[in-house]
Design a protein around this motif. Structure first.
Motif, PDB file in Angstrom:
ATOM      1  N   TYR A 116       0.822  -1.224   0.000  1.00  0.00           N
ATOM      2  CA  TYR A 116       0.000   0.000   0.000  1.00  0.00           C
ATOM      3  C   TYR A 116       0.854   1.272   0.000  1.00  0.00           C
ATOM      4  O   TYR A 116       0.548   2.229  -0.703  1.00  0.00           O
ATOM      5  CB  TYR A 116      -0.967   0.012   1.196  1.00  0.00           C
ATOM      6  CG  TYR A 116      -2.137  -0.950   1.044  1.00  0.00           C
ATOM      7  CD1 TYR A 116      -2.068  -2.038   0.195  1.00  0.00           C
ATOM      8  CD2 TYR A 116      -3.309  -0.774   1.755  1.00  0.00           C
ATOM      9  CE1 TYR A 116      -3.134  -2.924   0.057  1.00  0.00           C
ATOM     10  CE2 TYR A 116      -4.383  -1.650   1.624  1.00  0.00           C
ATOM     11  CZ  TYR A 116      -4.292  -2.714   0.776  1.00  0.00           C
ATOM     12  OH  TYR A 116      -5.335  -3.585   0.631  1.00  0.00           O
ATOM     13  N   LEU A 117       1.929   1.250   0.799  1.00  0.00           N
ATOM     14  CA  LEU A 117       2.745   2.472   0.861  1.00  0.00           C
ATOM     15  C   LEU A 117       3.475   2.693  -0.466  1.00  0.00           C
ATOM     16  O   LEU A 117       3.527   3.822  -0.966  1.00  0.00           O
ATOM     17  CB  LEU A 117       3.726   2.405   2.045  1.00  0.00           C
ATOM     18  CG  LEU A 117       4.492   3.693   2.326  1.00  0.00           C
ATOM     19  CD1 LEU A 117       3.561   4.872   2.555  1.00  0.00           C
ATOM     20  CD2 LEU A 117       5.431   3.519   3.524  1.00  0.00           C
ATOM     21  N   TYR A 164       2.116   1.866   5.842  1.00  0.00           N
ATOM     22  CA  TYR A 164       1.120   2.727   5.187  1.00  0.00           C
ATOM     23  C   TYR A 164       0.299   3.515   6.210  1.00  0.00           C
ATOM     24  O   TYR A 164       0.151   4.737   6.115  1.00  0.00           O
ATOM     25  CB  TYR A 164       0.199   1.861   4.300  1.00  0.00           C
ATOM     26  CG  TYR A 164      -0.979   2.624   3.748  1.00  0.00           C
ATOM     27  CD1 TYR A 164      -0.832   3.465   2.655  1.00  0.00           C
ATOM     28  CD2 TYR A 164      -2.243   2.527   4.345  1.00  0.00           C
ATOM     29  CE1 TYR A 164      -1.907   4.192   2.164  1.00  0.00           C
ATOM     30  CE2 TYR A 164      -3.319   3.251   3.847  1.00  0.00           C
ATOM     31  CZ  TYR A 164      -3.149   4.082   2.762  1.00  0.00           C
ATOM     32  OH  TYR A 164      -4.200   4.804   2.289  1.00  0.00           O
TER      33      TYR A 164
END
Ligand SMILES: C[S@@+](CC[C@H](N)C(=O)[O-])C[C@H]1O[C@@H](n2cnc3c(N)ncnc32)[C@H](O)[C@@H]1O
Length: 229
Positions: A169-170, A198
């Motif tokens: 996600y990050l 994240y």
């Protein structure tokens, strides 16, 4: 009338949610029969992703792993509320969340959605499902690793749905960050604190976001974030 309540989109979504329940039942039962805590299950998935992400999701190529109807409706409402015309989705699978978001684009008067999916067979099914719902003119499904497929995205994004490999996600956010409008929404599903940093990143206001967990389906890692910079 909105497209979710009646007509082609509503019919296709009802069928897909039924198909998904049947296809994923065994997988869900297998996870729950392990008797593991949710923390342990997330830990196991993160370990598998770190070991061989492609093999993990290749093994799940027949599974939908989809958003619930409630979460899908939330995505639709969010996209309508911010009058989205440009959306990116990380983790398309068979296209259920894509249909909710593309339906919002249609009801907003048009726009474009870029989805991305690692598994070619799933991307092909997502395209078929979008066509069945009459939304294929609004959505492009890119095949491959989002870290590559999302390198070329135009600016002016109104909304991003993160629903792919937990650990990325990050990375995906950082890739899209320069393309996000002020006020854009980022909806995270399965955005867990123990994955990728994240949550820590978007909850730090110095990074240009305001973020908090959603009340919906607690424990599923639903996070709503707005771009404040
Ligand atoms: C939770 S499912 C997505 C469900 C979908 N949003 C829906 O509601 O129907 C996650 C999907 O992300 C895909 N995926 C995992 N890692 C990916 C990556 N690096 N790039 C693109 N897709 C990925 C998986 O193959 C899987 O189909």
């Amino acid at each position: 009338m909105d497209s979710l309540s009646t007509g082609r989109v509503a019919d296709v979504l009802a069928r897909l949610h039924r198909d998904a329940e049947a296809a994923d039942r065994q997988l869900i039962e297998a996870y729950s029969s392990q008797g593991a805590t949710q923390e342990q299950m997330i830990g196991q998935i993160l370990e598998q992703e770190a070991k061989d992400l492609k093999a993990l999701y290749g093994g799940l190529a027949g599974n939908f792993l989809n958003v619930t109807p409630e979460f899908g409706r939330f995505c639709y409402i969010a996209a309508r509320a911010c009058k989205a015309t440009h959306i990116v989705e990380f983790g398309t699978s068979m296209g259920i969340s894509t249909i909710y978001l593309a339906a919002a684009l249609r009801d907003n008067g048009g726009g474009t959605l870029i989805g991305t999916e690692l598994e070619p067979a799933k991307a092909a099914r997502a395209r078929e499902n979008l066509e069945a719902a009459g939304l294929d003119d609004l959505a492009e499904v890119r095949v491959g690793d989002a870290r590559e497929t999302l390198k070329q995205v135009d600016g002016g994004l109104d909304l991003v749905l993160l629903d792919g490999a937990f650990s990325l996600y990050l990375d995906v956010l950082k890739l899209l960050e320069p393309r996000l409008k002020t006020g854009a929404l980022i909806v995270g599903e399965n955005a867990f604190e123990q994955a990728s940093g994240y949550i820590q990143y978007v909850r730090d206001p110095r990074n240009g976001y305001l973020s908090q967990p959603m009340a919906q389906d607690p424990g599923r890692g639903n996070e709503l974030t707005v771009v404040t910079r």
